[in-house]
Design an enzyme around this catalytic site. Structure first.
Site, PDB file in Angstrom:
ATOM      1  N   HIS A  96       0.848  -1.205   0.000  1.00  0.00           N
ATOM      2  CA  HIS A  96       0.000   0.000   0.000  1.00  0.00           C
ATOM      3  C   HIS A  96       0.882   1.253   0.000  1.00  0.00           C
ATOM      4  CE1 HIS A  96      -3.113  -2.518   2.454  1.00  0.00           C
ATOM      5  NE2 HIS A  96      -3.582  -2.395   1.230  1.00  0.00           N
TER       6      HIS A  96
ATOM      7  N   LYS B 152     -20.475  -3.506   9.516  1.00  0.00           N
ATOM      8  CA  LYS B 152     -19.671  -4.725   9.367  1.00  0.00           C
ATOM      9  C   LYS B 152     -18.494  -4.648  10.333  1.00  0.00           C
ATOM     10  CE  LYS B 152     -18.230  -7.443   5.463  1.00  0.00           C
ATOM     11  NZ  LYS B 152     -17.510  -7.274   4.217  1.00  0.00           N
TER      12      LYS B 152
ATOM     13  N   SER C  83      -2.990  -7.584   3.599  1.00  0.00           N
ATOM     14  CA  SER C  83      -3.287  -7.305   5.016  1.00  0.00           C
ATOM     15  C   SER C  83      -3.700  -8.587   5.734  1.00  0.00           C
ATOM     16  CB  SER C  83      -4.408  -6.270   5.124  1.00  0.00           C
ATOM     17  OG  SER C  83      -4.018  -5.061   4.545  1.00  0.00           O
TER      18      SER C  83
END
Ligand code: PNS
Length: 174
Positions: free
Chosen positions: A17, A41, A129
């Site tokens: 990233h 969520k 990730s």
């Protein structure tokens, strides 16, 4: 003036990233790293505040880069921010189908927006990730995969719930 948005979960930010942010910031006049905050969520390992703090510490010194949270549809967020380009990273063909679908949907929702893709640097093409969190939970060293701010966050948060790794004892001779 091209205002580009690099959207994602960044749960947490890794070197792939960070590399993409640096490269996109050289192409576009202004780059906003937009971190999805989805209160419905609750499946993120890190809070929105922690994820943003890591990004700010890692790339906050770049003049044309800023980071903020967003909620709801990306296409609506782009309209609100008067941004015209979405930037996404592509690691491999496996990313492509999902990204192509998203690009088409976002263009249907907001025809003023173009999605652009930057190839992830080869050296980070295997980093995600999800894998970083998994490795950290098992106590593996991820220092080469993430920026220092992420490493601290992982050590502070995940080490508390770390899974014990078996020690590599030599087999006893019979
Ligand atoms: O890092 P991620 O999890 O791959 O990022 C995905 C993200 C945040 C870019 C994507 O889920 C998104 O844009 N979510 C906002 C909701 C939306 O606009 N969905 C697309 C239309 S169905």
């Amino acid at each position: 003036m091209i205002h580009a948005v690099y959207p994602g979960s960044f749960d947490p930010l890794h070197n792939g990233h960070a590399d993409l942010i640096q490269r996109a910031a050289r192409i576009y006049d202004r780059l906003t790293v937009a971190v999805l905050n989805n209160p419905l969520k609750n499946d993120r390992a890190f809070s929105i505040e922690d994820r943003l703090a890591v990004i700010e510490e890692t790339v906050g010194d770049m003049d044309n880069v800023s980071a903020e949270r967003f909620e709801g549809l990306l296409a609506d967020y782009m309209r609100r921010r008067e941004a015209n380009v979405i930037v996404k990273g592509l690691r491999a063909i496996s990313d492509f189908e999902y990204e192509l679908q998203m690009a088409h949907l976002n263009r249907q929702l907001n025809p003023d927006v173009e999605t652009t893709f930057i190839m992830t640097a080869t050296r980070w093409s295997y980093v995600s990730s999800t894998r970083v969190k998994e490795l950290a939970r098992y106590g593996a060293d991820v220092a080469k995969l993430v920026p220092p701010a992420t490493l601290r966050l992982l050590n502070d948060t995940l080490s508390q719930n770390a899974v014990a790794r078996p020690s590599h004892r030599r087999r006893s001779r019979r």
